[in-house]
Design an enzyme around this catalytic site. Sequence first.
Site, PDB file in Angstrom:
ATOM      1  N   LEU A 112      37.438  33.483  38.628  1.00  0.00           N
ATOM      2  CA  LEU A 112      38.497  33.557  39.632  1.00  0.00           C
ATOM      3  C   LEU A 112      37.881  34.203  40.856  1.00  0.00           C
ATOM      4  O   LEU A 112      37.001  35.073  40.742  1.00  0.00           O
ATOM      5  CB  LEU A 112      39.674  34.410  39.134  1.00  0.00           C
ATOM      6  CG  LEU A 112      40.515  33.859  37.980  1.00  0.00           C
ATOM      7  CD1 LEU A 112      41.575  34.885  37.578  1.00  0.00           C
ATOM      8  CD2 LEU A 112      41.172  32.537  38.335  1.00  0.00           C
ATOM      9  N   ASP A 113      38.315  33.793  42.035  1.00  0.00           N
ATOM     10  CA  ASP A 113      37.827  34.432  43.249  1.00  0.00           C
ATOM     11  C   ASP A 113      38.112  35.923  43.204  1.00  0.00           C
ATOM     12  O   ASP A 113      39.053  36.381  42.536  1.00  0.00           O
ATOM     13  CB  ASP A 113      38.522  33.832  44.480  1.00  0.00           C
ATOM     14  CG  ASP A 113      38.178  32.366  44.682  1.00  0.00           C
ATOM     15  OD1 ASP A 113      37.120  31.932  44.200  1.00  0.00           O
ATOM     16  OD2 ASP A 113      38.982  31.661  45.326  1.00  0.00           O
ATOM     17  N   LYS A 114      37.341  36.682  43.965  1.00  0.00           N
ATOM     18  CA  LYS A 114      37.505  38.139  44.008  1.00  0.00           C
ATOM     19  C   LYS A 114      38.964  38.543  44.239  1.00  0.00           C
ATOM     20  O   LYS A 114      39.492  39.412  43.541  1.00  0.00           O
ATOM     21  CB  LYS A 114      36.622  38.721  45.119  1.00  0.00           C
ATOM     22  CG  LYS A 114      36.828  40.211  45.358  1.00  0.00           C
ATOM     23  CD  LYS A 114      36.004  40.700  46.543  1.00  0.00           C
ATOM     24  CE  LYS A 114      36.298  42.165  46.844  1.00  0.00           C
ATOM     25  NZ  LYS A 114      35.527  42.657  48.023  1.00  0.00           N
TER      26      LYS A 114
END
Length: 282
Positions: A112-114
Amino acid sequence: MPEYSRSRLQTWIRAGQVCLDGKICTDVKFRLAGSEQLQIEVEPDPEKLPDEPEDIPLNIVFEDEHILVINKPAGLVVHPGSGNHAGTLLNALLWHDPEAAGLPRAGIVHRLDKDTSGLMVVARTLTAQTDLVRQLQARTVKRHYAAVVINCPPEHGTVDQAIDRHPTQRTKMTVMPGGREARTHFKLIERLQGAAWIECVLDTGRTHQIRVHMAHLGFPLIGDPVYGAKRRQPVEAAYFPRQALHAFELGLVHPATGRAMNWRVELPDDLVELIERLRRPA
Protein backbone atom coordinates in the site's frame (compact mmCIF):
# COMPACT_ATOMS: atom_id res chain seq x y z
CA MET A 1 12.93 -14.09 -7.28
CA PRO A 2 10.88 -11.41 -5.55
CA GLU A 3 13.76 -10.35 -3.31
CA TYR A 4 15.44 -8.68 -6.31
CA SER A 5 14.14 -5.69 -8.24
CA ARG A 6 13.26 -5.93 -11.92
CA SER A 7 16.05 -3.48 -12.80
CA ARG A 8 18.63 -5.59 -10.95
CA LEU A 9 17.51 -8.75 -12.75
CA GLN A 10 17.70 -6.92 -16.08
CA THR A 11 21.23 -5.75 -15.24
CA TRP A 12 22.30 -9.33 -14.61
CA ILE A 13 20.73 -10.49 -17.88
CA ARG A 14 22.57 -7.82 -19.88
CA ALA A 15 25.83 -8.65 -18.06
CA GLY A 16 25.60 -12.27 -19.17
CA GLN A 17 24.83 -13.65 -15.71
CA VAL A 18 21.71 -15.52 -16.83
CA CYS A 19 21.79 -18.79 -18.76
CA LEU A 20 18.78 -20.05 -20.72
CA ASP A 21 18.92 -23.81 -21.18
CA GLY A 22 22.67 -23.71 -20.60
CA LYS A 23 23.41 -20.78 -22.92
CA ILE A 24 23.95 -17.16 -21.94
CA CYS A 25 21.00 -14.95 -22.93
CA THR A 26 21.44 -11.16 -22.79
CA ASP A 27 18.12 -10.18 -24.38
CA VAL A 28 15.84 -8.88 -21.62
CA LYS A 29 12.85 -8.98 -24.00
CA PHE A 30 13.30 -12.61 -25.04
CA ARG A 31 9.93 -14.30 -24.64
CA LEU A 32 9.91 -17.72 -22.98
CA ALA A 33 7.68 -20.49 -24.25
CA GLY A 34 7.58 -22.34 -20.92
CA SER A 35 9.55 -25.20 -19.32
CA GLU A 36 12.95 -23.60 -20.05
CA GLN A 37 15.63 -23.83 -17.40
CA LEU A 38 17.10 -20.58 -16.13
CA GLN A 39 20.33 -20.30 -14.18
CA ILE A 40 21.09 -16.97 -12.55
CA GLU A 41 24.43 -15.91 -11.14
CA VAL A 42 23.36 -13.82 -8.16
CA GLU A 43 25.69 -10.96 -7.32
CA PRO A 44 25.26 -9.35 -3.89
CA ASP A 45 24.84 -5.59 -3.80
CA PRO A 46 27.88 -4.20 -1.93
CA GLU A 47 25.92 -1.09 -0.94
CA LYS A 48 22.96 -3.02 0.43
CA LEU A 49 22.99 -3.30 4.21
CA PRO A 50 20.85 -5.87 6.06
CA ASP A 51 17.48 -4.51 7.14
CA GLU A 52 17.32 -3.99 10.89
CA PRO A 53 14.44 -5.03 13.18
CA GLU A 54 12.66 -2.05 14.74
CA ASP A 55 10.13 -1.98 17.55
CA ILE A 56 7.28 -0.43 15.56
CA PRO A 57 3.77 -1.34 16.79
CA LEU A 58 1.63 -3.39 14.41
CA ASN A 59 -2.17 -3.46 14.37
CA ILE A 60 -2.61 -7.22 13.84
CA VAL A 61 -6.05 -8.31 12.62
CA PHE A 62 -5.24 -12.01 12.18
CA GLU A 63 -2.20 -14.18 12.83
CA ASP A 64 -1.27 -17.84 12.64
CA GLU A 65 1.91 -19.71 11.74
CA HIS A 66 1.33 -19.17 8.01
CA ILE A 67 0.09 -15.61 7.48
CA LEU A 68 -0.26 -12.26 9.17
CA VAL A 69 -2.99 -9.72 8.34
CA ILE A 70 -2.33 -6.18 9.50
CA ASN A 71 -4.19 -2.88 9.38
CA LYS A 72 -1.48 -0.51 8.18
CA PRO A 73 -1.70 3.09 9.39
CA ALA A 74 -1.24 6.02 7.03
CA GLY A 75 2.33 7.30 7.06
CA LEU A 76 4.01 3.90 7.34
CA VAL A 77 6.21 2.98 4.37
CA VAL A 78 5.93 -0.70 3.47
CA HIS A 79 9.44 -1.45 2.26
CA PRO A 80 12.83 0.34 2.63
CA GLY A 81 13.80 2.33 -0.43
CA SER A 82 15.21 5.62 -1.56
CA GLY A 83 14.78 8.10 1.30
CA ASN A 84 13.19 5.47 3.56
CA HIS A 85 15.90 3.15 4.85
CA ALA A 86 14.32 2.56 8.24
CA GLY A 87 11.02 2.91 10.07
CA THR A 88 9.15 0.72 7.59
CA LEU A 89 6.69 -2.14 7.82
CA LEU A 90 9.48 -4.53 6.85
CA ASN A 91 11.56 -3.37 9.83
CA ALA A 92 8.52 -3.86 12.07
CA LEU A 93 7.96 -7.39 10.74
CA LEU A 94 11.57 -8.35 11.47
CA TRP A 95 11.06 -7.24 15.09
CA HIS A 96 7.72 -9.03 15.42
CA ASP A 97 9.09 -12.28 13.99
CA PRO A 98 12.89 -12.64 13.59
CA GLU A 99 12.35 -15.68 11.32
CA ALA A 100 10.91 -13.30 8.73
CA ALA A 101 14.52 -12.43 7.87
CA GLY A 102 14.70 -15.75 6.03
CA LEU A 103 11.91 -14.75 3.61
CA PRO A 104 12.15 -12.48 0.57
CA ARG A 105 11.04 -8.99 1.67
CA ALA A 106 10.23 -10.45 5.10
CA GLY A 107 7.11 -12.10 3.63
CA ILE A 108 5.61 -8.98 2.04
CA VAL A 109 3.66 -9.90 -1.11
CA HIS A 110 1.88 -6.64 -1.97
CA ARG A 111 2.04 -2.99 -0.98
CA LEU A 112 0.00 0.00 0.00
CA ASP A 113 1.27 3.50 -0.63
CA LYS A 114 2.82 5.25 2.36
CA ASP A 115 -0.24 7.46 2.91
CA THR A 116 -2.83 4.78 2.15
CA SER A 117 -4.13 2.92 5.20
CA GLY A 118 -5.72 -0.49 5.55
CA LEU A 119 -5.44 -4.24 5.27
CA MET A 120 -2.40 -6.13 4.03
CA VAL A 121 -1.50 -9.81 4.16
CA VAL A 122 2.06 -10.94 4.89
CA ALA A 123 3.41 -14.47 4.53
CA ARG A 124 5.22 -16.19 7.41
CA THR A 125 6.59 -19.13 5.40
CA LEU A 126 8.07 -19.46 1.93
CA THR A 127 5.28 -21.87 0.96
CA ALA A 128 2.64 -19.36 2.04
CA GLN A 129 4.45 -16.55 0.24
CA THR A 130 4.58 -18.49 -3.02
CA ASP A 131 0.89 -19.35 -2.75
CA LEU A 132 -0.15 -15.76 -2.00
CA VAL A 133 1.90 -14.42 -4.92
CA ARG A 134 0.13 -16.91 -7.19
CA GLN A 135 -3.26 -15.84 -5.86
CA LEU A 136 -2.39 -12.21 -6.57
CA GLN A 137 -1.23 -13.11 -10.07
CA ALA A 138 -4.45 -15.08 -10.63
CA ARG A 139 -6.42 -12.04 -9.38
CA THR A 140 -8.35 -14.10 -6.85
CA VAL A 141 -7.38 -11.89 -3.88
CA LYS A 142 -10.30 -9.52 -3.21
CA ARG A 143 -9.38 -5.97 -2.21
CA HIS A 144 -11.99 -3.32 -1.43
CA TYR A 145 -11.08 0.31 -0.81
CA ALA A 146 -12.94 3.31 0.55
CA ALA A 147 -12.03 6.62 -1.07
CA VAL A 148 -13.23 10.21 -0.95
CA VAL A 149 -12.97 11.97 -4.30
CA ILE A 150 -13.44 15.50 -5.58
CA ASN A 151 -16.82 16.02 -7.29
CA CYS A 152 -19.32 13.19 -7.70
CA PRO A 153 -18.82 10.29 -10.14
CA PRO A 154 -21.65 8.14 -11.55
CA GLU A 155 -23.31 5.65 -9.21
CA HIS A 156 -21.10 2.86 -10.52
CA GLY A 157 -18.61 2.15 -13.28
CA THR A 158 -15.45 0.39 -14.39
CA VAL A 159 -12.18 1.95 -15.50
CA ASP A 160 -10.41 -0.41 -17.90
CA GLN A 161 -7.35 1.62 -18.90
CA ALA A 162 -3.73 0.46 -19.09
CA ILE A 163 -1.26 2.15 -16.75
CA ASP A 164 2.44 2.81 -17.22
CA ARG A 165 5.11 5.09 -15.84
CA HIS A 166 4.77 8.70 -16.96
CA PRO A 167 7.15 9.33 -19.89
CA THR A 168 8.63 12.53 -18.44
CA GLN A 169 7.65 12.58 -14.74
CA ARG A 170 9.18 9.28 -13.63
CA THR A 171 7.73 9.33 -10.11
CA LYS A 172 4.19 9.33 -11.53
CA MET A 173 2.05 6.72 -13.23
CA THR A 174 -0.39 7.55 -15.99
CA VAL A 175 -3.04 6.02 -18.23
CA MET A 176 -1.17 5.01 -21.37
CA PRO A 177 -2.09 2.79 -24.33
CA GLY A 178 0.26 -0.17 -24.45
CA GLY A 179 0.89 -0.04 -20.71
CA ARG A 180 0.09 -2.76 -18.19
CA GLU A 181 -3.51 -3.91 -18.01
CA ALA A 182 -5.40 -2.23 -15.15
CA ARG A 183 -9.06 -2.47 -14.16
CA THR A 184 -10.87 -0.70 -11.30
CA HIS A 185 -14.56 -1.02 -10.41
CA PHE A 186 -16.20 1.74 -8.37
CA LYS A 187 -19.59 2.51 -6.88
CA LEU A 188 -20.99 5.54 -5.14
CA ILE A 189 -21.59 5.18 -1.40
CA GLU A 190 -22.61 8.75 -0.54
CA ARG A 191 -22.78 12.17 -2.17
CA LEU A 192 -20.99 14.84 -0.11
CA GLN A 193 -20.41 18.59 -0.34
CA GLY A 194 -18.33 18.94 -3.52
CA ALA A 195 -17.11 15.40 -3.08
CA ALA A 196 -18.19 11.77 -2.86
CA TRP A 197 -17.47 8.69 -0.75
CA ILE A 198 -16.93 5.74 -3.07
CA GLU A 199 -15.92 2.09 -2.88
CA CYS A 200 -13.32 0.72 -5.30
CA VAL A 201 -12.56 -2.92 -6.09
CA LEU A 202 -9.36 -3.90 -7.88
CA ASP A 203 -9.06 -6.57 -10.53
CA THR A 204 -5.37 -5.72 -10.94
CA GLY A 205 -2.84 -4.18 -8.59
CA ARG A 206 -0.85 -1.57 -10.46
CA THR A 207 1.13 1.15 -8.72
CA HIS A 208 -1.19 4.04 -7.72
CA GLN A 209 -3.99 2.35 -9.66
CA ILE A 210 -7.04 3.84 -7.91
CA ARG A 211 -5.42 7.27 -7.71
CA VAL A 212 -4.54 7.26 -11.42
CA HIS A 213 -7.85 5.83 -12.63
CA MET A 214 -10.09 8.16 -10.62
CA ALA A 215 -8.01 11.19 -11.60
CA HIS A 216 -8.26 10.08 -15.24
CA LEU A 217 -12.06 10.17 -14.93
CA GLY A 218 -11.89 13.66 -13.44
CA PHE A 219 -12.51 12.61 -9.82
CA PRO A 220 -9.10 12.69 -8.09
CA LEU A 221 -8.79 11.64 -4.48
CA ILE A 222 -9.00 14.36 -1.87
CA GLY A 223 -5.57 15.07 -0.41
CA ASP A 224 -3.66 13.43 -3.27
CA PRO A 225 -0.55 15.60 -3.75
CA VAL A 226 0.43 13.91 -7.02
CA TYR A 227 -2.73 13.28 -9.03
CA GLY A 228 -5.10 15.81 -7.49
CA ALA A 229 -2.87 18.84 -6.94
CA LYS A 230 -4.34 20.84 -9.84
CA ARG A 231 -7.97 20.31 -8.83
CA ARG A 232 -9.72 22.62 -6.40
CA GLN A 233 -10.78 20.74 -3.29
CA PRO A 234 -13.80 21.52 -1.11
CA VAL A 235 -12.89 24.06 1.57
CA GLU A 236 -13.86 21.53 4.26
CA ALA A 237 -11.17 19.14 2.96
CA ALA A 238 -8.32 21.61 2.52
CA TYR A 239 -6.71 20.48 5.78
CA PHE A 240 -6.63 16.76 4.91
CA PRO A 241 -2.94 15.74 4.81
CA ARG A 242 -3.01 12.55 2.72
CA GLN A 243 -4.85 10.85 -0.12
CA ALA A 244 -8.25 9.77 1.19
CA LEU A 245 -7.86 6.04 0.57
CA HIS A 246 -8.29 3.06 2.89
CA ALA A 247 -8.22 -0.69 2.17
CA PHE A 248 -11.13 -1.81 4.35
CA GLU A 249 -11.72 -5.38 3.13
CA LEU A 250 -9.43 -8.24 2.14
CA GLY A 251 -10.39 -11.72 0.97
CA LEU A 252 -8.20 -14.67 0.03
CA VAL A 253 -7.78 -18.43 0.28
CA HIS A 254 -5.67 -19.49 3.25
CA PRO A 255 -2.45 -20.91 1.77
CA ALA A 256 -2.31 -23.84 4.20
CA THR A 257 -5.94 -24.77 4.91
CA GLY A 258 -7.49 -23.84 1.56
CA ARG A 259 -10.31 -22.10 3.41
CA ALA A 260 -11.73 -18.86 2.02
CA MET A 261 -11.13 -16.06 4.53
CA ASN A 262 -12.28 -12.46 4.67
CA TRP A 263 -11.45 -9.51 6.91
CA ARG A 264 -13.01 -6.06 7.27
CA VAL A 265 -11.89 -3.08 9.32
CA GLU A 266 -13.54 0.23 10.13
CA LEU A 267 -12.54 3.48 8.46
CA PRO A 268 -9.72 5.27 10.30
CA ASP A 269 -10.62 8.27 12.44
CA ASP A 270 -9.20 10.84 10.02
CA LEU A 271 -11.30 9.52 7.13
CA VAL A 272 -14.44 9.41 9.31
CA GLU A 273 -13.82 13.03 10.34
CA LEU A 274 -13.32 14.06 6.70
CA ILE A 275 -16.62 12.48 5.64
CA GLU A 276 -18.46 14.12 8.57
CA ARG A 277 -17.09 17.55 7.65
CA LEU A 278 -18.17 17.10 4.03
CA ARG A 279 -21.69 16.11 5.13
CA ARG A 280 -22.32 19.49 6.75
CA PRO A 281 -24.41 21.95 4.75
CA ALA A 282 -22.40 24.67 3.02
